[in-house]
Scaffold this motif. Structure first.
Motif, short mmCIF file in Angstrom:
data_model
loop_
_atom_site.label_atom_id
_atom_site.label_comp_id
_atom_site.label_asym_id
_atom_site.label_seq_id
_atom_site.Cartn_x
_atom_site.Cartn_y
_atom_site.Cartn_z
N ASP A 116 0.71 -1.40 -0.44
CA ASP A 116 0.11 -0.34 -0.19
C ASP A 116 0.78 1.30 -0.60
O ASP A 116 1.83 1.33 0.89
N PHE A 117 0.54 2.32 -0.70
CA PHE A 117 0.94 4.10 -0.91
C PHE A 117 0.29 4.00 0.29
O PHE A 117 -1.74 4.74 -1.18
N ASN A 118 -0.14 4.92 1.13
CA ASN A 118 -0.91 5.13 1.95
C ASN A 118 -1.43 6.66 1.68
O ASN A 118 -0.90 7.63 2.20
N HIS A 119 -1.54 7.71 0.59
CA HIS A 119 -1.78 8.79 -0.04
C HIS A 119 -2.48 9.38 -0.98
O HIS A 119 -2.90 7.72 -2.22
N GLY A 120 -3.43 9.58 -1.20
CA GLY A 120 -4.58 10.13 -2.32
C GLY A 120 -5.21 10.71 -2.25
O GLY A 120 -6.01 11.45 -0.91
N PHE A 121 -6.00 11.90 -2.84
CA PHE A 121 -7.03 12.59 -2.65
C PHE A 121 -8.57 12.31 -3.25
O PHE A 121 -8.15 11.79 -4.49
N THR A 122 -9.46 12.63 -2.78
CA THR A 122 -10.89 12.58 -3.36
C THR A 122 -11.46 12.57 -4.94
O THR A 122 -11.15 12.11 -5.10
N TYR A 123 -9.94 13.62 -5.28
CA TYR A 123 -10.30 14.45 -6.25
C TYR A 123 -8.72 13.29 -6.96
O TYR A 123 -8.99 14.04 -8.41
N SER A 124 -8.60 12.78 -6.69
CA SER A 124 -7.15 12.16 -7.81
C SER A 124 -7.97 11.51 -8.64
O SER A 124 -9.26 10.63 -8.97
N GLY A 125 -8.08 11.96 -10.01
CA GLY A 125 -8.18 11.77 -11.24
C GLY A 125 -9.67 11.94 -11.33
O GLY A 125 -10.47 11.50 -11.97
N HIS A 126 -10.13 12.81 -10.99
CA HIS A 126 -11.29 13.49 -11.72
C HIS A 126 -11.72 13.18 -12.42
O HIS A 126 -11.12 13.62 -12.99
#
Ligand code: PMP
Length: 459
Positions: A315-325
C-alpha cells in the motif's frame, strides 16, 4: 449566468468576503481588485471593458489559450455522464484510463505511470511522500532528506513551501519542516563572478554534491529542482548544470526529481523541460499545462525505478478525494491531445518559440537598465539592473520590479515581476502579430520606466 453587477459592487463584495492568495489584503482592498470577466485566445477583458494581453498565460498555465469551446463541451459531456467517482478501493473510470494512456505516450520513454493530484503543490507533496516511501520499501528508511534550492518554488502547502526556497514563505509558519535542506540556485548573473556560465554550471552543481556529503549520502532521499526556476524569475541554468547534477545524483544514489509544473506540457518547446536540458529524472511533477488551467489537475510522473519499487511495495497510503477526477481528467486528455495533434508543442520548438526568443532579445537588449535578456521556447525574462557593465543590481530587491510591472498593467499588458526579474510566459498559441504587439507595448512601458527611474533619482 453569473449575476451582473457593477465593478464597484464586485470590488466591494470581494473586499468584504474574499481573502486573496499572496496578497496584502488591507492594501488590496483599499485599491480594489481588477475584475476579469472573460477571455479569448491570449486576451483578457476586465469589467471596465479593457482588453488586456496576457503575457503570463494566467499563472503560467493556460498553454492552449483561453476560450476553447471544445474543452467546455468535453467537460459538459463528462459531467453528464459521470460527474464524479473516486479511484480508491479497486475502482477506475474511462476518463482517467484514457488520460493515463495518453500521458504515457507523450512522456519520455520509461514514464509509464502517473499519480493524480489537484495542483502543483499537491504533486510536490505527493512526490515527497513517494520518495520517502520508496526508500522505506528499499530498506533504507534513513534516506529521508530532500534537497531543494534557494529561490526555487514548489508550491504553498507545508511540504511544497518547505522544499521551495522562498525565505518570505519560510518565515510564516516555521518552515521548512525537518528533513528539507537547500542549496544556492544556479543564477550565473549574480553568483557567477568571473566564471564563464559553463564553469559556473559545474560549480553550482557541486554545491549539491557538497550538501549531499554534509548531510551524508545514506540520508539523502532526493534532489528536487525546476528545470528552469519559474517563479524565482526564469533562472535558466547553464548547459553544464543539469548533466552534472544527474551525474552527482547517480554517484550517491540520490533520486533526481524535476518539478515540471511550469516547464511541462510544451512551455520550453519540448513536452517536458528536462528533455530540453538533456537529463532523465526518476520522477517529475506536473499540473498547470496538463489541463491548460481549464480545471484543477496535477500529475506525478513516475519513472521505471520508483514505479517498480512502489508497485512491489504494498500500500501507498496517500491520495486525494479528487485524484483522477473524471471531469478534470477528460478535459486534460482533450487539452493534451490538442497540444499534440494541432502541433502546438512542435510550433513552440520550431516556429513561434524561436521567433519570440529572437525578437525578445532584439527589442529589450537596447535598454540601459535591462540585462540578462533570456528565454527558451515561450518562457522568457530580463533583469532590471542598475549598471550593466558591472552587473550591479538595484538595492531593495523587488522594488524596481514592482514599479515596472505596474507600468505594464497600466498599459493593459500582463507581465510579471519576480523580484527585479521581469518574466513572460504567454499562451503557447500566441501569434507573431500578437508577439509584436506585446513587445511594442512592453518597449513603450520600458521607456516610461527608465524615465521614471531618472525622475525619482534612482539612477
Ligand atoms: N511547482 C512549481 C514549479 C510551480 O511553479 C508551482 C506554481 N507556480 C507549483 C509547484 C505549485 O503549483 P500550485 O499553485 O498549482 O499548487
Amino acid at each position: 449566468m453569473m449575476t451582473q453587477r457593477s465593478t464597484e459592487q464586485w470590488r466591494a463584495l470581494d473586499a468584504a468576503h474574499h481573502l486573496h492568495p499572496f496578497s496584502d489584503t488591507k492594501s488590496l482592498n483599499e485599491q480594489g481588485a481588477r475584475v476579469i470577466t472573460h477571455a479569448d485566445g491570449v486576451y483578457l477583458w476586465d469589467s471596465e471593458g479593457n482588453k488586456i494581453i496576457d503575457g503570463m498565460a494566467g499563472l503560467w498555465c493556460v498553454n492552449i489559450g483561453y476560450g476553447r469551446k471544445d474543452l467546455a463541451e468535453v467537460a459538459k459531456n463528462q459531467m453528464e455522464e459521470l460527474a464524479y467517482y473516486n479511484t480508491f478501493f479497486k475502482t477506475t473510470h474511462p476518463a482517467v484510463v484514457e488520460l493515463s494512456t495518453l500521458l504515457a505516450e507523450v512522456a519520455p520513454e520509461g514514464f509509464e505511470h502517473v499519480f493524480y493530484t489537484n495542483s502543483g503543490s499537491e504533486s510536490v507533496d505527493t512526490m515527497i511522500r513517494m520518495v520517502r516511501c520508496y526508500w522505506d520499501i528499499k530498506g533504507q528508511p534513513q534516506k529521508k532528506t530532500l534537497i531543494g534550492r534557494w529561490n526555487g518554488y514548489h508550491g504553498s502547502t507545508i511540504g511544497g513551501a518547505s522544499l521551495g526556497g522562498m525565505s518570505y514563505m519560510h518565515e510564516q509558519g516555521d518552515l521548512p519542516i525537518p528533513g528539507i535542506v537547500h542549496v544556492e540556485q544556479p543564477w550565473w548573473y549574480k553568483h557567477g563572478k568571473d566564471m564563464t556560465p559553463e564553469e559556473f554550471g559545474i560549480q553550482a552543481a557541486r554545491w549539491v554534491e557538497d550538501k549531499i556529503l554534509e548531510v551524508g549520502p545514506d540520508k539523502v532521499a532526493a534532489f528536487v529542482g525546476e528545470p528552469i526556476q519559474g517563479a524565482g524569475g526564469v533562472i535558466i541554468p547553464p548547459s553544464t548544470y543539469w548533466p552534472e547534477i544527474e551525474r552527482i545524483c547517480r554517484k550517491y544514489d540520490v533520486l533526481l526529481v524535476a518539478d515540471e509544473v511550469i516547464c511541462g506540457f510544451g512551455r520550453t518547446g519540448e513536452w517536458f523541460g528536462h528533455e530540453r536540458f538533456g537529463f532523465t529524472p526518476d520522477i517529475f511533477t506536473t499540473a498547470k499545462g496538463l489541463s491548460s488551467g481549464y480545471l484543477p489537475i496535477g500529475a506525478v510522473f513516475v519513472g521505471p525505478r520508483v514505479a517498480e519499487g512502489l508497485i512491489a511495495g504494498g500500500d501507498f497510503n496517500h491520495g486525494f478525494t479528487y485524484s483522477g477526477h473524471p471531469v478534470a481528467a477528460a478535459v486534460a486528455r482533450a487539452n493534451v491531445a490538442a497540444l499534440r495533434d494541432e502541433g502546438i508543442v512542435a510550433a513552440v520548438k520550431e516556429d513561434i518559440g524561436p521567433y519570440m526568443q529572437k525578437r525578445w532579445r532584439e527589442v529589450f537588449s537596447q535598454f540601459e537598465h535591462v540585462d540578462d535578456v533570456r528565454g527558451i521556447g515561450l518562457i522568457q525574462a530580463f533583469t532590471l539592473v542598475k549598471n550593466k557593465a558591472t552587473r550591479e543590481l538595484f538595492p531593495n530587491w523587488g522594488e524596481i520590479g514592482t514599479l515596472c510591472r505596474d507600468i505594464f498593467f497600466k498599459h493593459n499588458l500582463i507581465m510579471r515581476a519576480c523580484g527585479d526579474h521581469i518574466v513572460a510566459a504567454p499562451p503557447l498559441v500566441i501569434s507573431k502579430d500578437e508577439i509584436e504587439q506585446l513587445l511594442a507595448t512592453a518597449a513603450e512601458c520600458l521607456r516610461e520606466f527608465e524615465q521614471a527611474l531618472k525622475d525619482k533619482g534612482l539612477v
